[in-house]
Scaffold this active site. Structure first.
Site, PDB file in Angstrom:
ATOM      1  N   ILE A   1       1.003  -0.984   0.318  1.00  0.00           N
ATOM      2  CA  ILE A   1       0.160   0.275   0.242  1.00  0.00           C
ATOM      3  C   ILE A   1       1.127   1.197  -0.193  1.00  0.00           C
ATOM      4  O   ILE A   1       1.620   1.111   0.844  1.00  0.00           O
ATOM      5  CB  ILE A   1      -0.627  -0.179   1.030  1.00  0.00           C
ATOM      6  CG1 ILE A   1      -1.408   1.573   1.455  1.00  0.00           C
ATOM      7  CG2 ILE A   1      -0.527  -0.580   2.169  1.00  0.00           C
ATOM      8  CD1 ILE A   1      -2.956   1.357   0.592  1.00  0.00           C
TER       9      ILE A   1
ATOM     10  N   GLU B   1       4.633  10.012   1.203  1.00  0.00           N
ATOM     11  CA  GLU B   1       5.513  10.488  -0.299  1.00  0.00           C
ATOM     12  C   GLU B   1       6.409  11.475   0.046  1.00  0.00           C
ATOM     13  O   GLU B   1       6.202  11.755   1.645  1.00  0.00           O
ATOM     14  CB  GLU B   1       4.740  11.869  -0.875  1.00  0.00           C
ATOM     15  CG  GLU B   1       2.908  11.273  -1.921  1.00  0.00           C
ATOM     16  CD  GLU B   1       2.563  11.943  -2.227  1.00  0.00           C
ATOM     17  OE1 GLU B   1       2.901  13.281  -2.966  1.00  0.00           O
ATOM     18  OE2 GLU B   1       1.476  11.446  -3.379  1.00  0.00           O
TER      19      GLU B   1
ATOM     20  N   SER C   1       2.268  12.275   7.031  1.00  0.00           N
ATOM     21  CA  SER C   1       1.201  12.543   8.407  1.00  0.00           C
ATOM     22  C   SER C   1       0.029  13.172   7.402  1.00  0.00           C
ATOM     23  O   SER C   1      -1.496  12.783   8.162  1.00  0.00           O
ATOM     24  CB  SER C   1       1.667  13.277   9.463  1.00  0.00           C
ATOM     25  OG  SER C   1       2.104  12.779   9.988  1.00  0.00           O
TER      26      SER C   1
ATOM     27  N   ILE D   1       7.712   2.365   1.127  1.00  0.00           N
ATOM     28  CA  ILE D   1       6.708   1.798   1.258  1.00  0.00           C
ATOM     29  C   ILE D   1       7.582  -0.246   0.918  1.00  0.00           C
ATOM     30  O   ILE D   1       8.111  -0.581   0.898  1.00  0.00           O
ATOM     31  CB  ILE D   1       6.004   1.796  -0.286  1.00  0.00           C
ATOM     32  CG1 ILE D   1       5.673   3.032  -0.101  1.00  0.00           C
ATOM     33  CG2 ILE D   1       5.041   0.447  -0.721  1.00  0.00           C
ATOM     34  CD1 ILE D   1       4.480   3.429   0.154  1.00  0.00           C
TER      35      ILE D   1
ATOM     36  N   GLU E   1      -5.664  -1.137  11.312  1.00  0.00           N
ATOM     37  CA  GLU E   1      -4.166  -1.487  11.224  1.00  0.00           C
ATOM     38  C   GLU E   1      -3.795  -0.347  13.125  1.00  0.00           C
ATOM     39  O   GLU E   1      -2.827  -1.010  13.045  1.00  0.00           O
ATOM     40  CB  GLU E   1      -3.741   0.084  10.205  1.00  0.00           C
ATOM     41  CG  GLU E   1      -2.543   0.049   9.418  1.00  0.00           C
ATOM     42  CD  GLU E   1      -2.258   0.812   8.452  1.00  0.00           C
ATOM     43  OE1 GLU E   1      -0.583   1.062   8.395  1.00  0.00           O
ATOM     44  OE2 GLU E   1      -2.649   1.054   7.341  1.00  0.00           O
TER      45      GLU E   1
ATOM     46  N   ARG F   1      21.862 -14.619  35.942  1.00  0.00           N
ATOM     47  CA  ARG F   1      22.795 -13.607  36.033  1.00  0.00           C
ATOM     48  C   ARG F   1      22.789 -12.792  37.205  1.00  0.00           C
ATOM     49  O   ARG F   1      21.951 -12.742  38.054  1.00  0.00           O
ATOM     50  CB  ARG F   1      22.566 -11.849  34.692  1.00  0.00           C
ATOM     51  CG  ARG F   1      23.923 -11.463  34.550  1.00  0.00           C
ATOM     52  CD  ARG F   1      25.242 -11.336  33.992  1.00  0.00           C
ATOM     53  NE  ARG F   1      25.460 -10.316  33.310  1.00  0.00           N
ATOM     54  CZ  ARG F   1      27.541 -10.606  33.196  1.00  0.00           C
ATOM     55  NH1 ARG F   1      26.814 -11.470  33.339  1.00  0.00           N
ATOM     56  NH2 ARG F   1      28.102  -9.267  33.013  1.00  0.00           N
TER      57      ARG F   1
ATOM     58  N   GLY G   1      22.109  -4.624  30.517  1.00  0.00           N
ATOM     59  CA  GLY G   1      24.162  -3.938  30.077  1.00  0.00           C
ATOM     60  C   GLY G   1      23.736  -4.564  28.761  1.00  0.00           C
ATOM     61  O   GLY G   1      23.739  -4.467  27.968  1.00  0.00           O
TER      62      GLY G   1
HETATM   63  C1  LIG Z   1       9.936   1.350   8.220  1.00  0.00           C
HETATM   64  C2  LIG Z   1       8.396   1.794   7.504  1.00  0.00           C
HETATM   65  C3  LIG Z   1       7.601   1.842   7.453  1.00  0.00           C
HETATM   66  C4  LIG Z   1       6.548   2.393   6.119  1.00  0.00           C
HETATM   67  N1  LIG Z   1       5.904   1.601   5.606  1.00  0.00           N
HETATM   68  C5  LIG Z   1       4.833   2.310   4.729  1.00  0.00           C
HETATM   69  C6  LIG Z   1       3.824   1.544   4.027  1.00  0.00           C
HETATM   70  O1  LIG Z   1       4.185   0.529   3.673  1.00  0.00           O
HETATM   71  N2  LIG Z   1       2.857   2.820   3.232  1.00  0.00           N
HETATM   72  C7  LIG Z   1       2.854   3.798   3.646  1.00  0.00           C
HETATM   73  O2  LIG Z   1       2.439   4.123   2.478  1.00  0.00           O
HETATM   74  N3  LIG Z   1       3.480   4.737   4.330  1.00  0.00           N
HETATM   75  C8  LIG Z   1       4.276   3.854   4.862  1.00  0.00           C
HETATM   76  N4  LIG Z   1       5.417   4.547   5.892  1.00  0.00           N
HETATM   77  C9  LIG Z   1       5.066   5.618   6.842  1.00  0.00           C
HETATM   78  C10 LIG Z   1       4.800   5.918   7.706  1.00  0.00           C
HETATM   79  O3  LIG Z   1       3.564   5.657   7.713  1.00  0.00           O
HETATM   80  C11 LIG Z   1       4.857   7.788   7.553  1.00  0.00           C
HETATM   81  O4  LIG Z   1       6.541   7.913   7.742  1.00  0.00           O
HETATM   82  C12 LIG Z   1       4.676   8.408   8.612  1.00  0.00           C
HETATM   83  O5  LIG Z   1       3.242   8.353   8.602  1.00  0.00           O
HETATM   84  C13 LIG Z   1       4.824   9.333   9.194  1.00  0.00           C
HETATM   85  O6  LIG Z   1       4.951  10.799   7.984  1.00  0.00           O
HETATM   86  P1  LIG Z   1       5.854  10.712   8.261  1.00  0.00           P
HETATM   87  O7  LIG Z   1       7.168  10.307   7.743  1.00  0.00           O
HETATM   88  O8  LIG Z   1       6.118  11.978   6.190  1.00  0.00           O
HETATM   89  O9  LIG Z   1       6.637  12.371   9.063  1.00  0.00           O
HETATM   90  P2  LIG Z   1       5.512  14.008   9.139  1.00  0.00           P
HETATM   91  O10 LIG Z   1       4.729  13.995   9.035  1.00  0.00           O
HETATM   92  O11 LIG Z   1       6.735  14.742   8.875  1.00  0.00           O
HETATM   93  O12 LIG Z   1       6.115  14.112  10.979  1.00  0.00           O
HETATM   94  C14 LIG Z   1       7.012  14.847  11.358  1.00  0.00           C
HETATM   95  C15 LIG Z   1       6.537  14.670  12.915  1.00  0.00           C
HETATM   96  O13 LIG Z   1       6.440  16.058  12.593  1.00  0.00           O
HETATM   97  C16 LIG Z   1       4.731  15.269  13.255  1.00  0.00           C
HETATM   98  N5  LIG Z   1       3.492  15.750  13.113  1.00  0.00           N
HETATM   99  C17 LIG Z   1       2.871  15.895  11.928  1.00  0.00           C
HETATM  100  N6  LIG Z   1       1.902  16.937  11.554  1.00  0.00           N
HETATM  101  C18 LIG Z   1       1.334  16.723  12.811  1.00  0.00           C
HETATM  102  C19 LIG Z   1       0.826  17.862  13.240  1.00  0.00           C
HETATM  103  N7  LIG Z   1      -0.567  18.403  12.479  1.00  0.00           N
HETATM  104  N8  LIG Z   1       0.047  17.819  14.486  1.00  0.00           N
HETATM  105  C20 LIG Z   1       1.563  17.328  15.559  1.00  0.00           C
HETATM  106  N9  LIG Z   1       2.349  16.666  14.725  1.00  0.00           N
HETATM  107  C21 LIG Z   1       2.668  16.706  13.650  1.00  0.00           C
HETATM  108  C22 LIG Z   1       4.814  13.652  13.389  1.00  0.00           C
HETATM  109  O14 LIG Z   1       3.616  13.529  14.274  1.00  0.00           O
HETATM  110  C23 LIG Z   1       5.794  13.756  13.166  1.00  0.00           C
HETATM  111  O15 LIG Z   1       6.160  13.565  14.859  1.00  0.00           O
HETATM  112  C24 LIG Z   1       6.452   3.726   6.542  1.00  0.00           C
HETATM  113  C25 LIG Z   1       7.971   4.039   6.966  1.00  0.00           C
HETATM  114  C26 LIG Z   1       8.467   3.598   8.360  1.00  0.00           C
HETATM  115  C27 LIG Z   1       9.075   4.116   9.083  1.00  0.00           C
END
Ligand SMILES: Cc1cc2nc3c(=O)[nH]c(=O)nc-3n(C[C@H](O)[C@H](O)[C@H](O)COP(=O)(O)OP(=O)(O)OC[C@H]3O[C@@H](n4cnc5c(N)ncnc54)[C@H](O)[C@@H]3O)c2cc1C
Length: 383
Positions: free
Chosen positions: A127, A131, A136, A161, A248, A274, A345
């Site tokens: 899925i 981007e 978020s 992804i 989820e 230990r 440890g």
């Molecule tokens: C190992 C791994 C597997 C993943 N697998 C998938 C997948 O299969 N498919 C997929 O589509 N995505 C996947 N993701 C992506 C994941 O869902 C996103 O990383 C996540 O939703 C956060 O988005 P971002 O990384 O862009 O962080 P950002 O949205 O840039 O957020 C950065 C920080 O700002 C905070 N923040 C953002 N908006 C607000 C707000 N309005 N108020 C307060 N705080 C805020 C966030 O909580 C976070 O602490 C995966 C990520 C990882 C690390």
């Protein structure tokens, strides 16, 4: 095996056969997959042949005909086998998320075409929502799907992804109306083998979950037939995503809960063996208090999550309570696991000790499936 209210004899049998299958067929390959950064296809096919993929998909589409309880049992066994940070996450996305998008929103023809192959492991699902510029803030995605004759033409880029390197069938969130926010989002199914202009980027180098392929994906004028629009109506994607995200969140909370329970169990065993200053580590009051706290938190989490699972299985779990479980259990899990690692440890920092892997794998639970901050926003809106 815990004695949760939602456990049944059938689920206990599934847990038992899954445990034996995983130990025999998959665990011996774990290290190789961690080095390669990806689980090989053979594992998917074997698991499919054992009837352990798509456990909650109806039998008429090749699934095992179970419930979300079956999915949670699989999640627990994968975690207990030490496979959560690889195959567990990949199959979780595949069987419990992507297959359900197809089941709920696909046409009859699409269900017949894709679900049986997903159940055997011949078709691996992913899925793609996130981007580089929008995680978020899903409504702010830039990937577009423009209607052109009898196709949609997809352009854009995705990142992080899960199953990105292995995936055959990718559900892509794209804007069918680039001027709109939530109402412009649609979900389209992309079959990688038939998608000219589709390209996989790097298998990303993560701090944990080493056996899981997590990738960038690129779409450059990729054409898909109009019927690959899931649900058949444009602009439904955001709502479709939100409906599935409640599951989820619970699945994520459950994964953290099991990790926490494992950490407490293995730490309790370790501190009995230990010794330091002529005593067992367990004989220090600090150790006793830390583990008393850890165990209490694990039991509180189990009680809460079990109650929500009962509601989920009865079809009346609300998304706000699911969001509470997601942030609280994953947050508590990280704290508990960190305290447990401390009691090992220096050995706790060594990869040959499973507590180190539980610790690194736990961290991402606070980030994906909607960050914990986003969970709090959702809860706050209902105050
Ligand atoms: C190992 C791994 C597997 C993943 N697998 C998938 C997948 O299969 N498919 C997929 O589509 N995505 C996947 N993701 C992506 C994941 O869902 C996103 O990383 C996540 O939703 C956060 O988005 P971002 O990384 O862009 O962080 P950002 O949205 O840039 O957020 C950065 C920080 O700002 C905070 N923040 C953002 N908006 C607000 C707000 N309005 N108020 C307060 N705080 C805020 C966030 O909580 C976070 O602490 C995966 C990520 C990882 C690390």
């Amino acid at each position: 095996m815990h004695d949760s209210k939602w456990m049944t004899e059938e689920l206990r049998l599934l847990a038992d056969s899954a445990r034996r299958f995983l130990e025999r067929e998959l665990v011996p390959h774990r290290e190789k997959w961690e080095q390669r950064g990806v689980v090989d296809r053979e594992a998917w096919l074997k698991t499919g042949a054992a009837g352990l993929l798509c456990t909650s998909i109806p039998e008429e589409y090749g699934g095992a005909g179970g419930t979300r309880g079956h999915d949670l049992v699989m999640r627990e066994q994968l975690s207990r086998a030490g496979l959560a940070g690889g195959f567990g996450t990949g199959t979780g996305v595949h069987s419990t998320i992507v297959a359900h998008y197809i089941l709920n929103y696909g046409t009859e023809e699409q269900k017949q075409r894709w679900l049986p192959g997903m159940a055997t492991g011949e078709i691996i699902g992913a899925i793609a929502m996130t981007e580089p510029g929008a995680g978020s803030d899903l409504q702010g995605i830039r990937t577009s799907a423009r209607r052109d004759g009898d196709s949609y033409v997809i352009n854009g880029q995705k990142t992080f992804i899960t199953n990105g390197q292995n995936a055959d069938l990718i559900i892509v969130a794209a804007k069918t109306d680039t001027a709109a926010r939530a109402h412009g989002v649609s979900l389209l199914a992309v079959e990688a083998a038939r998608a000219d202009g589709f390209r996989r980027g790097r298998n990303l180098d993560k701090i944990g979950m080493h056996a899981q392929d997590t990738s960038e994906l690129f779409f450059d004028d990729v054409r898909v037939p109009l019927e690959n629009l899931l649900g058949g109506v444009e602009g439904q994607g955001f709502t479709q995503l939100m409906v599935q995200l409640a599951w989820e969140r619970i699945a994520c909370a459950y994964g953290s809960l099991v990790a926490m329970e494992r950490a407490v169990e293995m730490t309790t065993a370790y501190v009995k063996e230990r010794t330091a200053f002529g005593k067992r580590l367990l004989d220090f009051q600090n150790t006793q208090f830390k583990l008393a706290e850890a165990k209490t938190q694990a039991v509180v989490a189990r009680t809460f999550v079990d109650e929500l699972i009962v509601r989920l299985l009865a079809g009346n779990l609300d998304p706000t309570t699911a969001a509470m479980a997601k942030w609280w259990v994953t947050d508590t899990g990280c704290k508990v696991i960190d305290e447990c690692l401390q009691l090992f440890g220096g050995y706790g920092y060594m990869r040959e000790y499973p507590i180190s892997e539980i610790w690194t794998d736990a961290r991402v639970q606070k980030i994906f499936a909607g960050t914990n901050e986003i969970m709090k926003l959702l809860i706050a809106r209902t105050l």
